[in-house]
Design an enzyme around this catalytic site. Structure first.
Site, mmCIF file in Angstrom:
data_model
loop_
_atom_site.group_PDB
_atom_site.id
_atom_site.type_symbol
_atom_site.label_atom_id
_atom_site.label_comp_id
_atom_site.label_asym_id
_atom_site.label_seq_id
_atom_site.Cartn_x
_atom_site.Cartn_y
_atom_site.Cartn_z
ATOM 1 N NE ARG A 1 -3.732 -2.166 2.622
ATOM 2 C CZ ARG A 1 -3.557 -3.411 3.086
ATOM 3 N NH1 ARG A 1 -2.373 -3.798 3.517
ATOM 4 N NH2 ARG A 1 -4.576 -4.260 3.127
ATOM 5 C CG ASP B 1 -7.351 -4.147 8.298
ATOM 6 O OD1 ASP B 1 -7.494 -4.496 7.110
ATOM 7 O OD2 ASP B 1 -6.713 -3.131 8.634
ATOM 8 N NE ARG C 1 -9.974 -7.919 3.599
ATOM 9 C CZ ARG C 1 -9.398 -7.005 2.839
ATOM 10 N NH1 ARG C 1 -8.328 -6.358 3.264
ATOM 11 N NH2 ARG C 1 -9.883 -6.735 1.645
ATOM 12 C CG HIS D 1 -5.347 -0.439 6.191
ATOM 13 N ND1 HIS D 1 -6.026 -1.614 6.403
ATOM 14 C CD2 HIS D 1 -5.520 -0.139 4.875
ATOM 15 C CE1 HIS D 1 -6.574 -2.003 5.268
ATOM 16 N NE2 HIS D 1 -6.279 -1.130 4.329
HETATM 17 N N1 LIG Z 1 -8.527 1.668 3.397
HETATM 18 C C1 LIG Z 1 -8.872 0.469 2.946
HETATM 19 O O1 LIG Z 1 -9.171 -0.434 3.741
HETATM 20 C C2 LIG Z 1 -8.926 0.207 1.465
HETATM 21 C C3 LIG Z 1 -9.520 -0.961 0.954
HETATM 22 C C4 LIG Z 1 -9.568 -1.137 -0.431
HETATM 23 C C5 LIG Z 1 -9.017 -0.175 -1.288
HETATM 24 N N2 LIG Z 1 -8.437 0.924 -0.746
HETATM 25 C C6 LIG Z 1 -7.860 1.981 -1.586
HETATM 26 O O2 LIG Z 1 -8.936 2.716 -2.164
HETATM 27 C C7 LIG Z 1 -8.500 3.333 -3.376
HETATM 28 C C8 LIG Z 1 -9.509 3.026 -4.488
HETATM 29 O O3 LIG Z 1 -9.480 1.652 -4.809
HETATM 30 P P1 LIG Z 1 -10.403 1.092 -6.010
HETATM 31 O O4 LIG Z 1 -10.184 -0.363 -6.050
HETATM 32 O O5 LIG Z 1 -11.769 1.645 -5.890
HETATM 33 O O6 LIG Z 1 -9.676 1.780 -7.264
HETATM 34 P P2 LIG Z 1 -10.344 2.092 -8.705
HETATM 35 O O7 LIG Z 1 -9.202 2.307 -9.649
HETATM 36 O O8 LIG Z 1 -11.347 1.057 -9.037
HETATM 37 O O9 LIG Z 1 -11.115 3.461 -8.463
HETATM 38 C C9 LIG Z 1 -10.471 4.669 -8.195
HETATM 39 C C10 LIG Z 1 -11.251 5.771 -8.884
HETATM 40 O O10 LIG Z 1 -10.685 7.033 -8.485
HETATM 41 C C11 LIG Z 1 -10.849 7.892 -9.611
HETATM 42 N N3 LIG Z 1 -9.988 9.077 -9.466
HETATM 43 C C12 LIG Z 1 -8.650 9.171 -9.661
HETATM 44 N N4 LIG Z 1 -8.245 10.447 -9.427
HETATM 45 C C13 LIG Z 1 -9.334 11.149 -9.070
HETATM 46 C C14 LIG Z 1 -9.576 12.497 -8.699
HETATM 47 N N5 LIG Z 1 -8.571 13.389 -8.637
HETATM 48 N N6 LIG Z 1 -10.822 12.881 -8.402
HETATM 49 C C15 LIG Z 1 -11.858 11.993 -8.450
HETATM 50 N N7 LIG Z 1 -11.707 10.708 -8.801
HETATM 51 C C16 LIG Z 1 -10.469 10.284 -9.104
HETATM 52 C C17 LIG Z 1 -10.510 7.029 -10.795
HETATM 53 O O11 LIG Z 1 -10.986 7.585 -12.021
HETATM 54 C C18 LIG Z 1 -11.191 5.714 -10.408
HETATM 55 O O12 LIG Z 1 -12.500 5.621 -10.954
HETATM 56 C C19 LIG Z 1 -7.083 2.781 -3.627
HETATM 57 O O13 LIG Z 1 -6.110 3.698 -3.181
HETATM 58 C C20 LIG Z 1 -7.050 1.520 -2.774
HETATM 59 O O14 LIG Z 1 -5.741 1.155 -2.414
HETATM 60 C C21 LIG Z 1 -8.388 1.136 0.594
#
Ligand SMILES: NC(=O)c1ccc[n+]([C@@H]2O[C@H](COP(=O)([O-])OP(=O)(O)OC[C@H]3O[C@@H](n4cnc5c(N)ncnc54)[C@H](O)[C@@H]3O)[C@@H](O)[C@H]2O)c1
Length: 308
Positions: free
Chosen positions: A88, A148, A151, A175
């Site tokens: 991450r 988490d 899970r 995380h």
């Molecule tokens: N905290 C957690 O527990 C957790 C869990 C899962 C995923 N995540 C994180 O969440 C994020 C999203 O994951 P995902 O699988 O949905 O990715 P994804 O690629 O499916 O979706 C991300 C979206 O963000 C959009 N985007 C990019 N820049 C942008 C901006 N400036 N303004 C608005 N939209 C914008 C993209 O166009 C895309 O549609 C990642 O960083 C991932 O690592 C965190």
């Protein structure tokens, strides 16, 4: 109750869907930078309303923050997810710029909003939102521990061949694969400690499987998971929107609690209408305290990469 979800990708859309299905918000606005994408996801979700029986109005916006005006809660999921083999922490370069811009745009139109940060590396992104917005700490919440912990409960139930509803347990700390601290000594099955059912070795395996829960799914899916992350965020949004005073482990800015300062990391908090209403201090064993310290050192190292 108006909720904005920034990022219409996998996690953002899943989160919007669960919020709608739980039917507690009047409006959900999904915003994405990709032309037409959020509008498309919103329309598709609205076409499930009569089938799933919800009245929440879902709309989409291509980077027009005026549509998000006067949101009570905003969820930031925008940014890149990891690919198999990535940590991450490796996402920080691109995601820090996105999260910084998104949080300031949100606040221009919703000065009283409560922000939930999902984008990774989440603890560092939560810290970044603090440093760049100066909002009171109750209004910036990082989502990691809720996922988490879900899970962890899944893995405990699997090991005990028990239904998940029998299990209670929590994961605190950073995380990240290395930083998570599954609290095996506190986990229970119907109030009986799980150590009564599982050997030390099996419990260690459960903890290890929990910590790589995200990486395991990334390996299987080719990208980061979305159902459980979306469900975890929606439960936190509901706790705030409905003033439930529920306890979740969340990343929050600490000021001496758990012996830590000037860091955002996962600890148990109470979520209600004001966001984080209380940090809950729970007794940790010496081993858990040492793991928490090590986890905080990892988060601080990643925070050091931010250009503040
Ligand atoms: N905290 C957690 O527990 C957790 C869990 C899962 C995923 N995540 C994180 O969440 C994020 C999203 O994951 P995902 O699988 O949905 O990715 P994804 O690629 O499916 O979706 C991300 C979206 O963000 C959009 N985007 C990019 N820049 C942008 C901006 N400036 N303004 C608005 N939209 C914008 C993209 O166009 C895309 O549609 C990642 O960083 C991932 O690592 C965190």
């Amino acid at each position: 109750m108006k909720v904005t979800v920034v990022g219409a990708g996998a996690v953002g859309a899943s989160c919007a869907e669960y919020i709608a299905i739980k039917d507690f918000a009047s409006e959900v606005v999904i915003l994405d930078i990709k032309e037409g994408y959020a509008e498309g996801k919103a329309m598709d979700l609205m076409q499930t309303a009569s089938l799933n029986g919800f009245d929440t109005k879902i709309t989409g916006s291509t980077n027009d923050y005026s549509k998000t005006a006067d949101s009570h809660i905003a969820v930031i999921t925008s940014g890149i997810p990891r690919k198999p083999g990535m940590t991450r922490e490796e996402l920080i370069g691109i995601n820090a710029g996105i999260v910084k811009t998104v949080s300031s745009s949100l606040l221009e139109h919703s000065p009283n909003v409560i922000i939930i940060v999902v984008s990774n590396p989440m603890d560092t992104m939560t810290y970044l939102v603090h440093k760049t917005t100066g909002l009171p700490k109750n209004r910036i919440i990082g989502m990691g521990g809720a996922l988490d912990s879900a899970r962890f409960k899944y893995r405990l139930a699997e090991a005990m061949e028990a239904p998940i509803s029998d299990i209670d347990g929590m994961v605190i700390g950073g995380h990240s694969d290395k930083g998570m601290v599954p609290l095996t000594s506190h986990a229970t099955r119907n109030s009986i400690r799980v150590s009564e059912f599982l050997s030390d070795e099996r419990l260690e395996q459960v903890a290890a499987d929990t910590k790589v829960g995200g990486a395991t799914l990334t390996g299987l899916l080719g990208t980061s998971a979305w159902y459980a992350p979306g469900a975890a965020v929606s439960s936190m949004v509901q706790a705030i929107a409905c003033d439930q005073k529920k306890m979740f482990p969340c990343s929050t800015l600490l000021d001496g609690e758990y012996g830590l300062k000037d860091i955002c990391i996962g600890v148990p908090v109470i979520l209600g209408k004001d966001g984080i209403e209380k940090v809950v201090d729970i007794p940790l064993s010496d081993a858990e305290k040492a793991k928490m310290k090590e986890s905080a050192a990892g988060v601080s190292k990643t925070n050091g990469l931010l250009e503040l």
